[in-house]
Design a protein around this motif. Structure first.
Motif, PDB file in Angstrom:
ATOM      1  N   GLU A   1       0.828  -1.214   0.000  1.00 53.15           N
ATOM      2  CA  GLU A   1       0.000   0.000   0.000  1.00 53.15           C
ATOM      3  C   GLU A   1       0.861   1.262   0.000  1.00 53.15           C
ATOM      4  N   PHE A   2       2.187   1.069  -0.013  1.00 51.46           N
ATOM      5  CA  PHE A   2       3.089   2.210   0.033  1.00 51.46           C
ATOM      6  C   PHE A   2       3.687   2.503  -1.343  1.00 51.46           C
ATOM      7  N   ILE A   3       3.971   3.772  -1.605  1.00 50.52           N
ATOM      8  CA  ILE A   3       4.623   4.111  -2.867  1.00 50.52           C
ATOM      9  C   ILE A   3       6.044   3.547  -2.859  1.00 50.52           C
TER      10      ILE A   3
ATOM     11  N   MET B   1      10.758   0.831  -0.319  1.00 53.72           N
ATOM     12  CA  MET B   1      12.171   0.449  -0.317  1.00 53.72           C
ATOM     13  C   MET B   1      12.862   0.883   0.975  1.00 53.72           C
ATOM     14  N   MET B   2      12.462   2.050   1.479  1.00 51.53           N
ATOM     15  CA  MET B   2      13.052   2.513   2.742  1.00 51.53           C
ATOM     16  C   MET B   2      12.600   1.596   3.883  1.00 51.53           C
TER      17      MET B   2
ATOM     18  N   LYS C   1       6.221  -3.516  11.261  1.00 54.59           N
ATOM     19  CA  LYS C   1       5.554  -2.350  11.851  1.00 54.59           C
ATOM     20  C   LYS C   1       6.567  -1.307  12.328  1.00 54.59           C
TER      21      LYS C   1
ATOM     22  N   GLU D   1       8.064   0.486   9.396  1.00 56.30           N
ATOM     23  CA  GLU D   1       7.150   1.509   8.860  1.00 56.30           C
ATOM     24  C   GLU D   1       7.224   2.776   9.707  1.00 56.30           C
TER      25      GLU D   1
ATOM     26  N   PRO E   1       9.373   4.292  -3.382  1.00 51.06           N
ATOM     27  CA  PRO E   1      10.559   4.659  -2.587  1.00 51.06           C
ATOM     28  C   PRO E   1      10.342   4.473  -1.089  1.00 51.06           C
ATOM     29  N   LEU E   2       9.111   4.664  -0.623  1.00 54.60           N
ATOM     30  CA  LEU E   2       8.802   4.462   0.795  1.00 54.60           C
ATOM     31  C   LEU E   2       8.917   2.981   1.135  1.00 54.60           C
TER      32      LEU E   2
END
Lengths: 199, 199
Positions: free
Chosen positions: B3-5, B10-11, B24, B27, B7-8
């Motif tokens: 549900e994350f874009i 990947m981080m 968790k 995130e 680059p996020l």
């Protein structure tokens, strides 16, 4: 004095500054970095650095995005008639997970908090009235957190957008599903009674 | 799909690769980075990167250091007559915390583990005999972990350094202080009996 050599201590403290990371976890992570190969560490640093550089607010709603528009605003299928106002992108993700809300979001990027010196000016707020008109929105659902600051912010927003004539709603308060009434705090129980509905 | 874009995501995955970090927490940390100012993120990256670049093994004992020698080997007050052999620098810190051991260390950088294909060659081991002679050490205390690999490594080391004629000791096994005998596992109890001492 710390039992760690200076650069290690600085790395531990850097990890500790991340949310939810205590001293012990930070130490474990720092040793994890030392145990990595050079290449693995470079990959780690690159992932963090490039995420930070590429992620910015959506020009439409303020949600995080790597493009001009976030995936939700870029999606023509989303219903622009209903705008859900949230504090941050984490709330957007929570809503998206339940796969029930088909509207668009407006991400404030915080709340009004006199205690931490954050006024309405620090929020992505003043484009909201404009956006309501532009989208022809019929409903604005305010979904700030159920905290004092969230409440204050919700109140402020509802007054701000009242002149647009849009329907303004608020998430329901009440007993969480699956919870025992015995353990509900007084205020929650009071709101649950106020918000009671016909069977 | 996440549900994350990208680059996020990947981080988040980069943080997850650190020891003890679940999805968790990763995130939460990633959003922590997004909430930071540019400067704060740069400080974070610089702390990790410069620690990784400056920290290397001590040329004497293999402990981590930012100089040629680690603080312990650089300290002329430490007793070179007793060398404590440990698996890693974390163990050194545990020993230093109790402030009772005045000798020096020898850090292996791992254990012999046929399962993960790690033989004696991968360890900081072959300088040990030389070091025993150079220091005129009288005792080598082997303090590898109480695991199968730690045991195997201890056995291997004791055979390797036997020719030097040094006294070779091993940490005592037994019931942890404060623990109930009821909860001790069989092997620990067996070792505690074997290692019993006169009142």
């Amino acid at each position: 004095m710390s039992e760690f050599i200076a650069p290690l201590e600085m790395m531990i403290e850097a990890f500790r500054r991340l949310p939810g990371v205590g001293r012990k976890s930070a130490e474990r992570m720092a040793f994890g970095i030392l145990d990595m190969t050079e290449g693995e560490t470079e990959n780690f640093l690159a992932a963090v650095s490039s995420a930070k550089k590429s992620i910015r607010p959506c020009s439409e709603c303020g949600n995080i995005t790597a493009e001009e528009l976030c995936p939700i605003c870029a999606n023509p299928e989303r219903d622009r008639k209903i705008i859900c106002v949230v504090e941050d992108s984490k709330a957007v993700i929570s809503f998206e997970k339940i796969k029930e809300f088909g509207g668009v979001y407006h991400v404030l990027g915080g709340v009004i908090s006199p205690r931490s010196g954050k006024g309405p000016d620090s929020l992505n707020l003043f484009s909201l009235s404009e956006r309501i008109k532009k989208c022809g929105a019929e409903e604005v659902m305010i979904a700030t957190n159920a905290t004092v600051e969230g409440e204050t912010t919700a109140m402020y927003i509802s007054r701000l957008i009242k002149p647009t004539g849009v329907r303004i709603t608020r998430l329901a308060y009440g007993i969480p599903v699956g919870a025992d009434i015995e353990y509900a705090d007084k205020l929650t129980l009071l709101r649950a009674i106020e918000g009671r509905r016909e069977f």
